[in-house]
Design a protein around this motif. Structure first.
Motif, PDB file in Angstrom:
ATOM      1  N   LEU A 166      -1.645   4.546  -0.537  1.00  0.00           N
ATOM      2  CA  LEU A 166      -2.123   5.344   0.464  1.00  0.00           C
ATOM      3  C   LEU A 166      -2.128   6.834   0.333  1.00  0.00           C
ATOM      4  O   LEU A 166      -3.167   7.598   0.634  1.00  0.00           O
ATOM      5  CB  LEU A 166      -1.577   4.727   1.778  1.00  0.00           C
ATOM      6  CG  LEU A 166      -1.887   3.686   2.620  1.00  0.00           C
ATOM      7  CD1 LEU A 166      -0.861   2.953   3.555  1.00  0.00           C
ATOM      8  CD2 LEU A 166      -3.239   3.766   3.098  1.00  0.00           C
ATOM      9  N   LEU A 201       0.726  -1.277   0.135  1.00  0.00           N
ATOM     10  CA  LEU A 201      -0.036   0.064   0.003  1.00  0.00           C
ATOM     11  C   LEU A 201       0.769   1.374  -0.018  1.00  0.00           C
ATOM     12  O   LEU A 201       0.327   2.495   0.073  1.00  0.00           O
ATOM     13  CB  LEU A 201      -0.929   0.117   1.382  1.00  0.00           C
ATOM     14  CG  LEU A 201      -2.007  -1.153   1.333  1.00  0.00           C
ATOM     15  CD1 LEU A 201      -2.619  -1.166   2.811  1.00  0.00           C
ATOM     16  CD2 LEU A 201      -2.852  -1.171   0.192  1.00  0.00           C
ATOM     17  N   ASP A 205     -10.835   6.170   3.757  1.00  0.00           N
ATOM     18  CA  ASP A 205     -10.283   7.422   4.013  1.00  0.00           C
ATOM     19  C   ASP A 205     -11.708   8.124   4.847  1.00  0.00           C
ATOM     20  O   ASP A 205     -11.411   9.339   5.307  1.00  0.00           O
ATOM     21  CB  ASP A 205      -9.823   7.978   2.714  1.00  0.00           C
ATOM     22  CG  ASP A 205      -8.994   9.362   2.873  1.00  0.00           C
ATOM     23  OD1 ASP A 205      -8.174   9.155   3.659  1.00  0.00           O
ATOM     24  OD2 ASP A 205      -9.296  10.233   2.469  1.00  0.00           O
ATOM     25  N   LEU A 213      -9.847   2.074  -0.349  1.00  0.00           N
ATOM     26  CA  LEU A 213      -9.154   3.202   0.292  1.00  0.00           C
ATOM     27  C   LEU A 213      -9.807   4.258   0.411  1.00  0.00           C
ATOM     28  O   LEU A 213      -9.804   5.173   1.425  1.00  0.00           O
ATOM     29  CB  LEU A 213      -7.667   3.368  -0.363  1.00  0.00           C
ATOM     30  CG  LEU A 213      -6.732   2.214  -0.167  1.00  0.00           C
ATOM     31  CD1 LEU A 213      -5.435   2.545  -0.921  1.00  0.00           C
ATOM     32  CD2 LEU A 213      -6.276   2.177   1.196  1.00  0.00           C
ATOM     33  N   ALA A 229      -6.109   7.688  -0.125  1.00  0.00           N
ATOM     34  CA  ALA A 229      -6.338   7.701   1.508  1.00  0.00           C
ATOM     35  C   ALA A 229      -5.415   8.761   2.068  1.00  0.00           C
ATOM     36  O   ALA A 229      -4.727   8.332   3.100  1.00  0.00           O
ATOM     37  CB  ALA A 229      -6.260   6.444   2.154  1.00  0.00           C
TER      38      ALA A 229
END
Length: 514
Positions: A131, A127, A366, A362, A135
């Motif tokens: 990310l 990730l 988030d 994600l 996110a």
């Protein structure tokens, strides 16, 4: 449909493990393995993301018409489909069978160390690059230290899971202040004073029912949830399982230290005097909780943030009931503390087989880490998760008939907890809960093994499960074995893999400290 609470086990069944490992090597080739993510769905409709989460408690599974599901979909373009363990099933085995049957969720909350199995077999999606892009609230709100701990848990240094971050003490020793007042004793400061308090609880009818039914302090089977009896001896303990901390200048398993031998000796004495509930090592969770709720227990160890239902139950039989935090009683020669684990525990994993849904998963995650959504996340939908009382939102208690609401954020700071107490705890309980946290915070200390990955236990499931420790603790505490048998336990633990695991833990700790 009712969802029961389960205790996460530390071992997977042999059959489920074999099935899972046999299929994990093909995980990345299942479903749509295209490098492009499914972000918009067809015809502008929300993308459906299957979310696996166990330990959900009472409630029914929401469908696509549920207002909570629809609200989240409107805000994110992602419709969540909640999946949880059926009543009566064992969570780790259920999750492993999902993997074995090639019916993976798009994002899952790992239990029983399954995240490490996924990582080792190539079944977890890295990730690191995803990310920050999809996110950003998750990425910026979780401290760098936590991400570094996550990287230390993988062989290639990548981020394969979102960690839990809890920056305030979660657990605390608690005591009935009304019982102290009834027996005419102050808050105990030492272990000797604590024993005097427990004796008074046993003998002086503090619950006022005229029956000698008081349990001065109590715990659960395997010695769970009585960490205060270990913590006063400087033992890193988490819900009754020994943790890893620094002793004599190096990180070690707290279960084999001289501190532990002294603590078990004290617990044995409490048991003999009936200062410790003699059914402790038989108590299931619901039985233990019922004893506290029914005004039978004077001192215990649990979660101050979750005290509301317990306190309301107490008030029905004891209108003057009042709970306070108990400072860790001092023991000569030991530095007591409340164990705090703040970072690194696996919270969310995206399977490699769900790569095409990663962006949507994600985005969904988030949403829960975006502080602008805090009020909705805390209170949900009126009529489903809260009601309005005197112009204020009040959370509704969980019920089997009421749909569950997905929650995905497990990041808590002191500011978060202060807001949670103010907004979700009834006014007559807010100061009580705040004071319990204040007391436990003074005694709390993060342990050296915070964030330790389960990989250190590979090949030694009994060490990971604390099975040997639990056997010796129980039999010594109830008097079946003498305290001298503790030395035998230490020897057996080391020879059965403890020395190997200790070496791995010390290597991990050296890497983390850098």
């Amino acid at each position: 449909m009712k969802k029961r609470l389960f205790r996460s086990p530390t071992r997977m069944s042999a059959l489920a493990s074999l099935l899972a490992i046999a299929t994990l090597t093909g995980c990345t080739n299942t479903g749509d393995s295209s490098s492009s993510s499914d972000t918009s769905g067809k015809d502008g409709k929300a993308v459906t993301v299957k979310v696996f989460k166990s330990h959900m408690g009472a409630g029914s599974i929401p469908d696509s018409s549920n207002p909570h599901v629809k609200y989240v979909a409107e805000k994110t373009g992602v419709e969540y489909k909640l999946i949880t363990t059926p009543p009566g099933s064992e969570p780790t085995e259920f999750l492993n069978l999902m993997i074995a049957s090639n019916d993976m969720p798009d994002i899952l909350r790992p239990i029983g160390g399954i995240e490490q199995t996924l990582i080792k077999q190539g079944g977890a999606l890295p990730l690191d690059d995803l990310l920050p892009k999809y996110a950003p609230n998750v990425w910026k709100n979780i401290p760098k230290e936590a991400w570094d701990i996550v990287r230390s848990a993988s062989p290639d240094g990548h981020i394969y899971y979102i960690p839990k971050v809890f920056l305030v003490p979660e657990r605390a020793p608690m005591i009935r202040k009304d019982w102290l007042d009834k027996v005419g004793l102050p808050m105990p400061k030492t272990v000797e004073e604590y024993k005097d308090v427990l004796r008074a609880f046993r003998d002086k009818d503090p619950n006022g029912n005229g029956v000698k039914d008081e349990l001065p302090t109590s715990g659960r089977e395997f010695g769970k949830w009585m960490d205060h009896l270990f913590g006063m001896y400087g033992i890193a303990m988490w819900e009754g399982s020994p943790e890893w901390d620094e002793y004599d200048g190096k990180i070690q398993y707290a279960g084999v230290t001289p501190n532990m031998k002294a603590a078990i000796g004290n617990i044995r004495e409490l048991y003999v005097e009936k200062l410790l509930d003699n059914e402790t090592f038989l108590n299931k969770g619901d039985v233990w909780q019922a004893k506290i709720n029914n005004n039978l227990v004077g001192s215990w160890y649990h979660l101050p943030a979750n005290v509301v239902d317990r306190y309301n139950a107490m008030l029905k039989g004891a209108p003057n009931a009042y709970i306070v935090g108990m400072p860790m009683p001092k023991v000569n020669g030991f530095q007591g503390f409340v164990t705090q684990k703040s970072m690194g525990e696996p919270e969310w994993v995206i399977p490699a087989s769900a790569k095409n849904k990663a962006e949507a998963s994600l985005k969904l995650l988030d949403f829960f880490y975006d502080q602008s959504n805090d009020e909705f996340i805390r209170f949900g939908i009126e009529g489903l998760q809260h009601k309005i009382v005197n112009g204020k939102k009040v959370l509704l208690p969980p019920e089997d008939s009421r749909p569950l609401a997905l929650g995905m954020r497990n990041l808590t700071t002191k500011a978060d907890m202060d807001i949670r107490i103010k907004q979700t705890i009834p006014e007559n309980m807010q100061k009580m809960v705040q004071d319990v946290f204040a007391v436990s915070t003074v005694d709390a200390r993060r342990i050296a093994g915070d964030g330790l990955p389960n990989t250190v236990y590979e090949g030694f499931p009994d060490i990971q499960s604390h099975k040997l420790f639990q056997e010796y603790l129980t039999k010594i505490a109830i008097g079946d074995w003498p305290i001298e048998k503790f030395d035998e336990f230490v020897d057996r633990w080391k020879k059965s893999g403890g020395d190997t695991v200790t070496k791995r833990v010390q290597e991990w700790y050296s890497k983390v400290k850098k």
